[in-house]
Design a protein around this motif. Structure first.
Motif, PDB file in Angstrom:
ATOM      1  N   GLY A   7      11.512 -16.976   5.329  1.00 44.24           N
ATOM      2  CA  GLY A   7      11.197 -16.421   6.642  1.00 44.24           C
ATOM      3  C   GLY A   7      10.931 -14.933   6.620  1.00 44.24           C
ATOM      4  N   HIS A   8      11.346 -14.246   5.544  1.00 48.51           N
ATOM      5  CA  HIS A   8      11.131 -12.800   5.466  1.00 48.51           C
ATOM      6  C   HIS A   8       9.748 -12.575   4.882  1.00 48.51           C
ATOM      7  N   THR A   9       8.758 -12.450   5.721  1.00 45.85           N
ATOM      8  CA  THR A   9       7.394 -12.303   5.210  1.00 45.85           C
ATOM      9  C   THR A   9       7.096 -10.871   4.858  1.00 45.85           C
ATOM     10  N   GLY A  10       7.322  -9.928   5.773  1.00 49.35           N
ATOM     11  CA  GLY A  10       7.101  -8.528   5.486  1.00 49.35           C
ATOM     12  C   GLY A  10       5.660  -8.231   5.148  1.00 49.35           C
ATOM     13  N   GLY A  11       5.386  -6.995   4.820  1.00 47.06           N
ATOM     14  CA  GLY A  11       4.112  -6.626   4.275  1.00 47.06           C
ATOM     15  C   GLY A  11       3.030  -6.362   5.300  1.00 47.06           C
ATOM     16  N   ILE A  12       1.880  -5.942   4.783  1.00 49.49           N
ATOM     17  CA  ILE A  12       0.754  -5.556   5.621  1.00 49.49           C
ATOM     18  C   ILE A  12       0.249  -6.733   6.453  1.00 49.49           C
ATOM     19  N   GLY A  13       0.195  -7.914   5.864  1.00 47.54           N
ATOM     20  CA  GLY A  13      -0.315  -9.075   6.597  1.00 47.54           C
ATOM     21  C   GLY A  13       0.452  -9.329   7.881  1.00 47.54           C
ATOM     22  N   ARG A  14       1.766  -9.282   7.799  1.00 47.41           N
ATOM     23  CA  ARG A  14       2.581  -9.505   8.988  1.00 47.41           C
ATOM     24  C   ARG A  14       2.327  -8.428  10.032  1.00 47.41           C
ATOM     25  N   ARG A  15       2.238  -7.161   9.579  1.00 47.41           N
ATOM     26  CA  ARG A  15       2.047  -6.081  10.536  1.00 47.41           C
ATOM     27  C   ARG A  15       0.662  -6.139  11.182  1.00 47.41           C
ATOM     28  N   ILE A  16      -0.346  -6.582  10.430  1.00 43.77           N
ATOM     29  CA  ILE A  16      -1.669  -6.769  11.031  1.00 43.77           C
ATOM     30  C   ILE A  16      -1.596  -7.837  12.117  1.00 43.77           C
ATOM     31  N   ALA A  17      -0.919  -8.954  11.813  1.00 46.32           N
ATOM     32  CA  ALA A  17      -0.810 -10.042  12.781  1.00 46.32           C
ATOM     33  C   ALA A  17      -0.070  -9.577  14.038  1.00 46.32           C
ATOM     34  N   GLU A  18       1.006  -8.808  13.844  1.00 36.33           N
ATOM     35  CA  GLU A  18       1.777  -8.331  14.991  1.00 36.33           C
ATOM     36  C   GLU A  18       0.950  -7.387  15.863  1.00 36.33           C
ATOM     37  N   LEU A  19       0.276  -6.431  15.242  1.00 41.55           N
ATOM     38  CA  LEU A  19      -0.511  -5.466  16.007  1.00 41.55           C
ATOM     39  C   LEU A  19      -1.739  -6.123  16.631  1.00 41.55           C
ATOM     40  N   ARG A  20      -2.300  -7.109  15.955  1.00 41.95           N
ATOM     41  CA  ARG A  20      -3.436  -7.853  16.530  1.00 41.95           C
ATOM     42  C   ARG A  20      -3.000  -8.569  17.805  1.00 41.95           C
ATOM     43  N   ALA A  21      -1.791  -9.148  17.759  1.00 37.88           N
ATOM     44  CA  ALA A  21      -1.279  -9.829  18.950  1.00 37.88           C
ATOM     45  C   ALA A  21      -1.020  -8.841  20.082  1.00 37.88           C
ATOM     46  N   VAL A  22      -0.485  -7.673  19.739  1.00 39.46           N
ATOM     47  CA  VAL A  22      -0.231  -6.646  20.757  1.00 39.46           C
ATOM     48  C   VAL A  22      -1.539  -6.221  21.423  1.00 39.46           C
ATOM     49  N   GLN A 368      12.590   6.997  -7.381  1.00 39.64           N
ATOM     50  CA  GLN A 368      12.238   7.432  -6.029  1.00 39.64           C
ATOM     51  C   GLN A 368      10.795   7.087  -5.689  1.00 39.64           C
ATOM     52  N   MET A 369       9.891   7.284  -6.629  1.00 38.31           N
ATOM     53  CA  MET A 369       8.504   6.922  -6.376  1.00 38.31           C
ATOM     54  C   MET A 369       8.381   5.418  -6.117  1.00 38.31           C
ATOM     55  N   THR A 370       9.068   4.614  -6.918  1.00 40.45           N
ATOM     56  CA  THR A 370       9.014   3.159  -6.764  1.00 40.45           C
ATOM     57  C   THR A 370       9.557   2.741  -5.411  1.00 40.45           C
ATOM     58  N   ARG A 371      10.637   3.350  -5.011  1.00 37.57           N
ATOM     59  CA  ARG A 371      11.288   2.955  -3.756  1.00 37.57           C
ATOM     60  C   ARG A 371      10.386   3.164  -2.551  1.00 37.57           C
ATOM     61  N   HIS A 372       9.561   4.201  -2.576  1.00 34.26           N
ATOM     62  CA  HIS A 372       8.761   4.558  -1.412  1.00 34.26           C
ATOM     63  C   HIS A 372       7.288   4.169  -1.562  1.00 34.26           C
ATOM     64  N   HIS A 373       6.933   3.485  -2.630  1.00 34.35           N
ATOM     65  CA  HIS A 373       5.518   3.178  -2.874  1.00 34.35           C
ATOM     66  C   HIS A 373       5.096   1.937  -2.084  1.00 34.35           C
ATOM     67  N   PRO A 374       4.034   2.037  -1.265  1.00 31.36           N
ATOM     68  CA  PRO A 374       3.626   0.884  -0.452  1.00 31.36           C
ATOM     69  C   PRO A 374       3.225  -0.329  -1.280  1.00 31.36           C
ATOM     70  N   GLN A 375       2.665  -0.102  -2.452  1.00 30.98           N
ATOM     71  CA  GLN A 375       2.265  -1.228  -3.295  1.00 30.98           C
ATOM     72  C   GLN A 375       3.476  -2.009  -3.790  1.00 30.98           C
ATOM     73  N   VAL A 376       4.572  -1.313  -4.029  1.00 31.33           N
ATOM     74  CA  VAL A 376       5.818  -1.980  -4.414  1.00 31.33           C
ATOM     75  C   VAL A 376       6.298  -2.875  -3.277  1.00 31.33           C
ATOM     76  N   HIS A 377       6.217  -2.374  -2.063  1.00 27.05           N
ATOM     77  CA  HIS A 377       6.639  -3.151  -0.897  1.00 27.05           C
ATOM     78  C   HIS A 377       5.802  -4.413  -0.752  1.00 27.05           C
ATOM     79  N   GLU A 378       4.493  -4.285  -0.968  1.00 26.13           N
ATOM     80  CA  GLU A 378       3.619  -5.451  -0.853  1.00 26.13           C
ATOM     81  C   GLU A 378       3.921  -6.471  -1.943  1.00 26.13           C
ATOM     82  N   THR A 379       4.129  -5.998  -3.161  1.00 23.80           N
ATOM     83  CA  THR A 379       4.398  -6.915  -4.272  1.00 23.80           C
ATOM     84  C   THR A 379       5.745  -7.609  -4.091  1.00 23.80           C
ATOM     85  N   ALA A 380       6.753  -6.856  -3.686  1.00 22.83           N
ATOM     86  CA  ALA A 380       8.070  -7.465  -3.462  1.00 22.83           C
ATOM     87  C   ALA A 380       8.020  -8.497  -2.342  1.00 22.83           C
TER      88      ALA A 380
END
Length: 403
Positions: A7-22, A368-380
Motif C-alpha cells: 500500500g505504500h506506493t510513494g514516488g512521483i507517480g503517486r504525487r502526479i495522480a494526487e495533484l491531477r485529481a486536485v 547525506q547525498m543518498t538520503r536526500h537524492h530524489p532518484q533514491v526515493h524513486e528507486t526505493a
C-alpha cells in the motif's frame, strides 16, 4: 515490471495522480497540457514506467507546481534529523548580504593563506557530499571572505584570488541547496558565483559556473535542457584550450555535461558524440581532480552509464556499468552517484536484490547525498511496490530516506 500490493506506493507517480485529481484533470487533459501521452502518464502513475527528468518538468509545469513538489522535496524530516534545515536560512542570509559592508564589530578576517585553507576544507566536504558540514561552515566563511575583499581595496592578484575563494564558497552553497531541493537558494548561489567568478581573473571559474547553471537548468524540462546545451557550448567557446590540466579538466567536464543533456533530450547520436569527445580528452589527461570536477576515464564511463539510463536503456547502462572500476580514493559524492544510477538501472530490469544492494552501497559511500537524492526515493519506492511484503532491511532504508 510486476508489482505487489504494497500500500505504500510513494514516488512521483503517486504525487502526479494526487495533484491531477486536485486539479480535476483527466489523464488525457494532463497529457494535452504537458505534451506527454496519456498512456505514458498512466504507466508512470502506476509505477510501471520511470519518469525522466524531462517528463517530470513538463508535468510539473502542466500542474503549475515546482519539480520539487513532484519529487517530494524538500524532505523536512530528514533535513531536521541531519540538522540541515536550520542552516538553510543562514546560507540564504550570507548570500543576501553579499554586497554589503562588513559588520563593524566583526573581528578582522584571517590572512589569505588561512582563508584559502578554509575554502579547501569546504571543497573536500563537497567531494565527500558532507552537506551538514558545508551548511554549518559556509555562512561565516562567506562573511569573512567578503570582509577580506573590502579590506583589499587595491586591484591585483590577491583581490582576484579572494574573489576566486568567494566563487568556491558560493558553489558550496549551491551544492547544499541543490541536493536538498531548495532551488531558489541554488539559483541565488549561482548568481553570486557568477559575480565572483567574473572578478577572479580565472576563466575556468567562469566556465565552471556555466557548467553548474547547465545542471540546474534541467529543472525546467525541455526548454531548460536546450538552455543547458547553449550554456555548455558558450562555455566551451569562451574557454580556450590552452593545454593545461585544469583547463582540459573543465572542458572535459563540459563535454560530459553536454552528453547528459543531449541524452535527456532523447538525442542518442548527440549524446554519444559529446561522450566520444570527452573520452578522447580523458585519455590525454588521465584522472584529474581540478576544480573538484573529477574528470578522467573513470568519470567518462560513469557518465556513459547515466546517459544510457536517462534514455531508459537500462540494459545498456548495466552493460556499461559492468566495466566500471571505482578507485579506492575516488570522491565519495561521485562514487555514490554511480551506485544510485546503477540501482535505477537494476530496479527497472527487475534485478531487485541487486538494486537494493546498490542503494546500500550508495548509503555507505555518501550517506547525506543518498538520503536526500530524489532518484533514491524513486528507486526505493519502486522496490517497495515490487513486493507483496516489504523486507525489514528495505523498510528500514525507506524510513531512513523518507519514502
Amino acid at each position: 515490471m510486476p508489482y505487489g500490493n504494497d500500500g505504500h506506493t510513494g514516488g512521483i507517480g503517486r504525487r502526479i495522480a494526487e495533484l491531477r485529481a486536485v486539479r480535476g484533470y483527466s489523464l488525457r487533459q494532463l497529457g494535452q497540457r504537458s505534451h506527454v501521452s496519456a498512456s505514458m502518464l498512466s504507466m508512470i502513475e502506476k509505477g510501471d514506467r520511470n519518469a525522466s527528468e524531462e517528463i517530470v518538468a513538463a508535468v510539473a509545469r502542466a500542474l503549475d507546481v515546482g519539480v520539487s513538489n513532484l519529487r517530494g522535496q524538500p524532505y523536512r524530516e530528514q533535513l531536521q534529523q541531519d540538522r540541515i534545515d536550520r542552516m538553510i536560512e543562514p546560507l540564504g542570509g550570507a548570500l543576501d548580504n553579499w554586497d554589503l559592508d562588513p559588520d563593524p564589530a566583526a573581528p578582522p578576517p584571517r590572512p589569505l593563506g588561512e582563508l584559502r585553507a578554509a575554502v579547501t576544507e569546504t571543497v573536500q566536504m563537497r567531494a565527500a557530499a558532507n552537506l551538514g558540514g558545508l551548511a554549518e561552515k559556509l555562512p561565516s566563511l562567506i562573511a569573512e571572505i567578503l570582509h577580506a575583499i573590502h579590506l583589499q581595496d587595491r586591484p591585483g592578484r590577491a583581490r582576484e584570488e579572494l574573489h576566486g575563494l568567494q566563487a568556491e564558497a558560493a558553489r558550496g552553497v549551491w551544492r547544499v541547496a541543490y541536493r536538498v531541493g531548495e532551488m531558489h537558494l541554488a539559483r541565488l548561489a549561482l548568481s553570486r558565483m557568477a559575480q565572483a567568478a567574473a572578478q577572479s581573473g580565472d576563466p575556468r571559474q567562469v566556465a565552471v559556473e556555466r557548467w553548474m547553471r547547465a545542471q540546474t537548468s534541467v529543472e525546467s524540462g525541455r526548454p531548460g535542457i536546450d538552455t543547458g546545451l547553449r550554456l555548455v557550448n558558450h562555455a566551451l567557446k569562451e574557454l580556450d584550450d590552452d593545454g593545461s590540466p585544469g583547463t582540459r579538466a573543465v572542458r572535459g567536464a563540459l563535454y560530459l555535461k553536454g552528453s547528459i543533456l543531449a541524452s535527456r533530450r532523447g538525442d542518442k547520436d548527440g549524446s554519444d558524440a559529446w561522450l566520444d569527445e570527452a573520452r578522447g580528452m580523458a585519455q590525454e589527461t588521465g584522472e584529474t581532480r581540478a576544480y573538484e570536477l573529477t574528470f578522467g576515464p573513470t568519470n567518462v564511463e560513469l557518465h556513459a552509464v547515466a546517459a544510457a539510463a536517462d534514455r531508459d536503456k537500462h540494459g545498456l547502462a548495466l552493460k556499461r556499468a559492468a566495466k566500471v572500476e571505482i578507485p579506492e580514493d575516488y570522491p565519495p559524492g561521485r562514487a555514490g552517484h554511480f551506485y544510485i544510477d546503477l540501482a535505477r538501472a537494476q530496479v527497472w530490469t527487475a534485478r531487485h536484490e541487486e538494486a537494493f544492494a546498490s542503494l546500500v552501497k550508495a548509503r555507505e559511500t555518501a550517506p547525506q547525498m543518498t538520503r536526500h537524492h530524489p532518484q533514491v526515493h524513486e528507486t526505493a519506492a519502486a522496490l517497495r511496490r515490487a513486493r507483496a511484503k516489504v523486507p525489514d532491511p528495505l523498510r528500514e532504508f525507506s524510513l531512513w530516506c523518507g519514502v
